[in-house]
Enzyme design. Sequence first.
Site, PDB file in Angstrom:
ATOM      1  N   HIS A 188       0.869  -1.209   0.000  1.00 60.91           N
ATOM      2  CA  HIS A 188       0.000   0.000   0.000  1.00 60.91           C
ATOM      3  C   HIS A 188       0.890   1.239   0.000  1.00 60.91           C
ATOM      4  CE1 HIS A 188      -3.840   2.134   1.463  1.00 60.91           C
ATOM      5  NE2 HIS A 188      -2.959   3.077   1.167  1.00 60.91           N
ATOM      6  N   HIS A 212       1.558   5.400  -1.710  1.00 55.68           N
ATOM      7  CA  HIS A 212       1.205   6.578  -2.522  1.00 55.68           C
ATOM      8  C   HIS A 212       2.486   7.161  -3.114  1.00 55.68           C
ATOM      9  CE1 HIS A 212      -2.939   6.744  -1.021  1.00 55.68           C
ATOM     10  NE2 HIS A 212      -2.403   6.235   0.078  1.00 55.68           N
ATOM     11  N   LYS A 227      -9.152  -0.096  -5.824  1.00 58.02           N
ATOM     12  CA  LYS A 227      -9.258   0.565  -4.521  1.00 58.02           C
ATOM     13  C   LYS A 227     -10.630   1.174  -4.326  1.00 58.02           C
ATOM     14  CE  LYS A 227      -7.757   2.266  -0.608  1.00 58.02           C
ATOM     15  NZ  LYS A 227      -6.657   3.176  -0.361  1.00 58.02           N
ATOM     16  N   HIS A 286     -10.616   1.225   1.826  1.00 56.33           N
ATOM     17  CA  HIS A 286     -10.413   2.256   2.857  1.00 56.33           C
ATOM     18  C   HIS A 286     -11.653   2.175   3.740  1.00 56.33           C
ATOM     19  CE1 HIS A 286      -8.766   6.157   4.402  1.00 56.33           C
ATOM     20  NE2 HIS A 286      -9.956   6.093   4.960  1.00 56.33           N
ATOM     21  N   HIS A 303      -4.683  -0.543   5.759  1.00 54.19           N
ATOM     22  CA  HIS A 303      -4.232   0.183   6.956  1.00 54.19           C
ATOM     23  C   HIS A 303      -5.179   0.000   8.135  1.00 54.19           C
ATOM     24  CE1 HIS A 303      -6.969   2.978   5.063  1.00 54.19           C
ATOM     25  NE2 HIS A 303      -6.083   3.401   4.187  1.00 54.19           N
ATOM     26  N   ASP A 338       1.378   2.721   3.485  1.00 59.15           N
ATOM     27  CA  ASP A 338       0.540   3.914   3.294  1.00 59.15           C
ATOM     28  C   ASP A 338       1.389   5.182   3.376  1.00 59.15           C
ATOM     29  OD1 ASP A 338      -1.781   5.251   2.660  1.00 59.15           O
ATOM     30  OD2 ASP A 338      -2.542   5.306   4.708  1.00 59.15           O
TER      31      ASP A 338
HETATM   32  O1  DOR Z   1      -3.484   9.656   5.501  1.00 54.53           O
HETATM   33  C1  DOR Z   1      -3.819   9.326   4.376  1.00 54.53           C
HETATM   34  N1  DOR Z   1      -3.234   9.850   3.282  1.00 54.53           N
HETATM   35  N2  DOR Z   1      -4.804   8.444   4.238  1.00 54.53           N
HETATM   36  C2  DOR Z   1      -5.323   8.139   3.039  1.00 54.53           C
HETATM   37  O2  DOR Z   1      -6.218   7.354   2.990  1.00 54.53           O
HETATM   38  C3  DOR Z   1      -4.849   8.823   1.813  1.00 54.53           C
HETATM   39  C4  DOR Z   1      -3.479   9.306   1.979  1.00 54.53           C
HETATM   40  C5  DOR Z   1      -3.057  10.294   0.915  1.00 54.53           C
HETATM   41  O3  DOR Z   1      -3.260  10.020  -0.265  1.00 54.53           O
HETATM   42  O4  DOR Z   1      -2.493  11.334   1.268  1.00 54.53           O
HETATM   43 ZN    ZN Z   2      -3.394   5.070   1.431  1.00 49.73          ZN
END
Ligand code: DOR
Ligand code: ZN
Length: 343
Positions: free
Chosen positions: A12, A14, A98, A135, A173, A246
Amino acid sequence: MELTLTRPDDWHLHLRDGAALASVVPHTTRRFARAIVMPNLKPPVLTTAQALSYRQRILAVVPPGSDFSPLMTLYLTDDTPAEEIIRARQSGHVHAVKFYPAGATTHSDAGVTDITRTYAALEAMEDCGLPLLVHAEATDPGVDVFDREAAFIERFLQPLCARFPALKLVLEHVTTREGIEFVRAAPGTVAATITAHHLLLNRNAMFAGGIRPHAYCLPVLKRETHRLALIEAATGGSRKFFLGTDSAPHARELKETACGCAGIYTAHAALELYAQVFEEARALDRLEGFAGRFGADFYGLPYNTATITLEKHDWQVPEHYPLGNSSVIPLFAGETLPWRIRD
Ligand code: DOR
Ligand code: ZN
């Protein structure tokens, strides 16, 4: 002390896009062989074609000599057609879809508003074995922010699993005892990822001496009893729980403001932070399963053959890292961590 493991995967992550993408990718590729890349770009990754082009943009900034493979995902909406799911599966590069409840988190406004409208897509996923990554937070404003995960499980996840019993599903998460219990009780098609920050911090970290925007993420940090349940799950050897950072970079000025973005950046030290948790739990021998095996098993992918070596050696986390034209404040900025990656 040294620890050599199968090269791990991050289930997971970003990575963002544009200039930020190039800034963060090397932190992940130094540690992980593969990563499930989240689709919550602006605009979101809705189609297989968009996922494949995003994949090319990621590969273009992978440092030379790295064996890193990005595993792509689609962003589920009320209107995702079943045909798009089939195209995604056939591409060989899209590994999951997702589910963001609309309004639950960063860039989730295009997410699902009515779960019944996703049934055709979910049925196609169930048929072709493409996992749904959830989520799991209720967006009903009447639900307390600390209860959103438990409420979502009861209202949506339990019924969803009953309706689609063969659907592979990851509670992303997971942050609560209720979430852990749900996953343990569910069939083998249900798993969860656990972040390093939810293993290392409880909600006090958000208010330590003042309000701490860099400790704010979604799902929000929970109380200590939940953190202890996560540690037990991550270090207990169950194949249903695996590593998902995450890691979510935001420019410093978007965090340090009146309405700061949710997201904690951990890619700079991800594996090292998990090693710290497993060592504290006297479970270092179980880190390899959690970080390098159980996720691959769940996704039906082969194990990585390369290895990585961690060593017990103090190092100081930089105060910030570049993020495109701005900077990102990493978790534990300026602090000393006990594990590092051996060169
Ligand atoms: O804290 C987070 N940041 N939770 C999420 O679900 C998305 C993520 C983000 O893309 O910044
Ligand atoms: Zn995430």
